[in-house]
Write a protein that holds these residues in place. Structure first.
Motif, PDB file in Angstrom:
ATOM      1  N   VAL A 119       1.177  -0.795  -0.194  1.00 30.61           N
ATOM      2  CA  VAL A 119      -0.090  -0.252  -0.341  1.00 30.61           C
ATOM      3  C   VAL A 119       0.714   1.217  -0.092  1.00 30.61           C
ATOM      4  CG1 VAL A 119      -1.973   1.162   0.996  1.00 30.61           C
ATOM      5  CG2 VAL A 119      -1.658  -1.395   1.606  1.00 30.61           C
ATOM      6  N   VAL A 120       0.341   2.218  -1.130  1.00 29.57           N
ATOM      7  CA  VAL A 120       0.823   3.414  -0.763  1.00 29.57           C
ATOM      8  C   VAL A 120       0.346   4.715  -0.510  1.00 29.57           C
ATOM      9  CG1 VAL A 120       2.021   4.957  -2.214  1.00 29.57           C
ATOM     10  CG2 VAL A 120       2.893   2.860  -3.042  1.00 29.57           C
ATOM     11  N   ALA A 121       0.827   5.032   0.612  1.00 33.47           N
ATOM     12  CA  ALA A 121      -0.061   6.562   1.203  1.00 33.47           C
ATOM     13  C   ALA A 121      -0.815   7.516  -0.350  1.00 33.47           C
ATOM     14  CB  ALA A 121       0.297   7.275   1.721  1.00 33.47           C
ATOM     15  N   PRO A 122      -1.690   7.785  -0.216  1.00 36.57           N
ATOM     16  CA  PRO A 122      -2.279   8.860  -1.207  1.00 36.57           C
ATOM     17  C   PRO A 122      -1.450   9.833  -0.901  1.00 36.57           C
ATOM     18  CG  PRO A 122      -3.941   8.376   0.437  1.00 36.57           C
ATOM     19  CD  PRO A 122      -2.988   7.030   1.456  1.00 36.57           C
ATOM     20  N   GLU A 123      -0.419  10.666  -0.288  1.00 34.35           N
ATOM     21  CA  GLU A 123       0.310  11.948   0.377  1.00 34.35           C
ATOM     22  C   GLU A 123       0.841  11.299  -1.038  1.00 34.35           C
ATOM     23  OE1 GLU A 123      -0.400  10.286   4.360  1.00 34.35           O
ATOM     24  OE2 GLU A 123      -2.093  10.859   2.346  1.00 34.35           O
ATOM     25  N   ASP A 124       1.499  10.129  -1.019  1.00 38.70           N
ATOM     26  CA  ASP A 124       3.232  10.344  -1.616  1.00 38.70           C
ATOM     27  C   ASP A 124       3.237  10.079  -3.235  1.00 38.70           C
ATOM     28  OD1 ASP A 124       4.377  10.230   0.961  1.00 38.70           O
ATOM     29  OD2 ASP A 124       4.382   7.508   1.505  1.00 38.70           O
ATOM     30  N   LEU A 125       1.395  10.121  -3.600  1.00 38.48           N
ATOM     31  CA  LEU A 125       1.849  10.163  -5.040  1.00 38.48           C
ATOM     32  C   LEU A 125       2.208  11.168  -4.837  1.00 38.48           C
ATOM     33  CD1 LEU A 125      -2.064   8.400  -5.477  1.00 38.48           C
ATOM     34  CD2 LEU A 125       0.237   7.225  -5.594  1.00 38.48           C
ATOM     35  N   ASP A 126       3.056  11.481  -6.493  1.00 40.17           N
ATOM     36  CA  ASP A 126       3.539  12.422  -7.764  1.00 40.17           C
ATOM     37  C   ASP A 126       1.873  12.738  -8.564  1.00 40.17           C
ATOM     38  OD1 ASP A 126       5.482  12.941  -6.193  1.00 40.17           O
ATOM     39  OD2 ASP A 126       6.476  11.424  -7.986  1.00 40.17           O
ATOM     40  N   MET A 127       1.190  11.624  -9.566  1.00 43.05           N
ATOM     41  CA  MET A 127       0.363  12.379 -10.057  1.00 43.05           C
ATOM     42  C   MET A 127      -0.634  11.110  -9.958  1.00 43.05           C
ATOM     43  SD  MET A 127       1.637  11.932 -14.384  1.00 43.05           S
ATOM     44  CE  MET A 127       1.921  13.198 -13.507  1.00 43.05           C
ATOM     45  N   ILE A 128      -1.971  11.323 -10.185  1.00 47.70           N
ATOM     46  CA  ILE A 128      -2.864  10.424 -10.706  1.00 47.70           C
ATOM     47  C   ILE A 128      -3.201  10.442 -12.104  1.00 47.70           C
ATOM     48  CG2 ILE A 128      -5.538   9.525 -10.087  1.00 47.70           C
ATOM     49  CD1 ILE A 128      -4.617  10.805  -7.550  1.00 47.70           C
ATOM     50  N   VAL A 129      -3.776   9.115 -13.090  1.00 43.02           N
ATOM     51  CA  VAL A 129      -3.959   9.115 -14.152  1.00 43.02           C
ATOM     52  C   VAL A 129      -5.162   8.501 -14.329  1.00 43.02           C
ATOM     53  CG1 VAL A 129      -3.492   7.926 -16.286  1.00 43.02           C
ATOM     54  CG2 VAL A 129      -1.839   8.237 -15.731  1.00 43.02           C
ATOM     55  N   VAL A 130      -6.542   9.624 -13.729  1.00 44.02           N
ATOM     56  CA  VAL A 130      -7.937   9.357 -13.639  1.00 44.02           C
ATOM     57  C   VAL A 130      -9.082   8.756 -14.984  1.00 44.02           C
ATOM     58  CG1 VAL A 130      -9.876  10.377 -12.829  1.00 44.02           C
ATOM     59  CG2 VAL A 130      -7.377  11.257 -12.441  1.00 44.02           C
ATOM     60  N   PRO A 131      -9.249   8.185 -14.546  1.00 39.90           N
ATOM     61  CA  PRO A 131     -10.457   7.552 -15.706  1.00 39.90           C
ATOM     62  C   PRO A 131     -11.629   8.364 -15.727  1.00 39.90           C
ATOM     63  CG  PRO A 131     -10.480   5.746 -13.652  1.00 39.90           C
ATOM     64  CD  PRO A 131      -9.452   6.698 -13.250  1.00 39.90           C
ATOM     65  N   GLY A 132     -12.797   8.120 -16.239  1.00 43.06           N
ATOM     66  CA  GLY A 132     -13.934   8.968 -16.673  1.00 43.06           C
ATOM     67  C   GLY A 132     -14.610   8.745 -17.394  1.00 43.06           C
ATOM     68  N   VAL A 133     -15.989   8.786 -17.343  1.00 39.19           N
ATOM     69  CA  VAL A 133     -17.107   9.108 -18.202  1.00 39.19           C
ATOM     70  C   VAL A 133     -16.676   9.807 -19.222  1.00 39.19           C
ATOM     71  CG1 VAL A 133     -19.316   8.542 -19.164  1.00 39.19           C
ATOM     72  CG2 VAL A 133     -18.523   7.183 -16.714  1.00 39.19           C
TER      73      VAL A 133
END
Length: 197
Positions: A119-133
């Protein structure tokens, strides 16, 4: 539930059904070509080279196909994470060792093998590739309606949020609720949109 809220949810549901139907109609050769174009454009941007820890997702059949993007990051030694559902409306980011170690998780979505991931803490992420409709050029996003990404992105405070979407998924505006999160940038096969946050 008050009338305004009911109307907003009905608007979201109608828009979701409409865009999903349009996206399903895209022909496979077009989908492949458009996906590759978006990845090529993304990989030429400074955004692609900056992050050390990213969150991606396993594309479903008619979504933009991002496996080649994930592979490029893995080859570069970037820590790639993917979502794992932990409870209703809640998910966590878990590391992906390689694309062969994906297993079927909740809702039939591919997720990293629990035996090979951390598990990686959300605050450690540099980027999120976000899906969506659906998205609009202000960065407003319509997801599948369960709220997983909105809840998660609210905690990933330093992560840049980038969406790869077919141009048919761009609309004039998205009905938004208070808890709905925005994306910073949208890349389609026809152009890049730096959204106003």
């Amino acid at each position: 539930m008050d009338t305004d809220k009911k109307e907003l949810l009905a608007e979201k549901k109608a828009l979701r059904a409409k865009i999903l139907a349009v996206r399903r109609e895209l022909k496979e050769p077009y989908r492949q070509k458009a996906s590759q174009r978006m990845i090529d454009v993304f990989c030429a941007l400074p955004d692609f080279k900056e992050p050390k820890v990213v969150m991606c997702y396993a594309s479903m059949g008619d979504e933009v196909q991002i496996r080649p993007l994930i592979q490029r990051w893995l080859d570069m030694g970037v820590t790639v994470t993917m979502p794992r559902v932990i409870s209703k409306g809640q998910m966590e980011a878990v590391t992906l060792a390689d694309l062969d170690s994906l297993v079927e998780g909740e809702y039939g979505i591919l997720t990293p093998d629990p035996a090979k991931s951390q598990v990686v803490a959300p605050e450690d992420l540099d980027m999120i590739v976000v899906p969506g409709v659906a998205f609009d050029t202000r960065g407003e996003r319509l997801g599948m309606g369960a709220g997983f990404y909105d809840a998660f992105m609210a905690k990933a405070v330093k992560a840049k949020r980038i969406a790869l979407a077919y141009s048919c998924q761009l609309v004039a505006n998205i009905p938004m609720e208070e808890h709905d999160e925005l994306v910073h940038k949208i890349i389609t096969e026809q152009g890049i949109y730096n959204c106003l946050l």
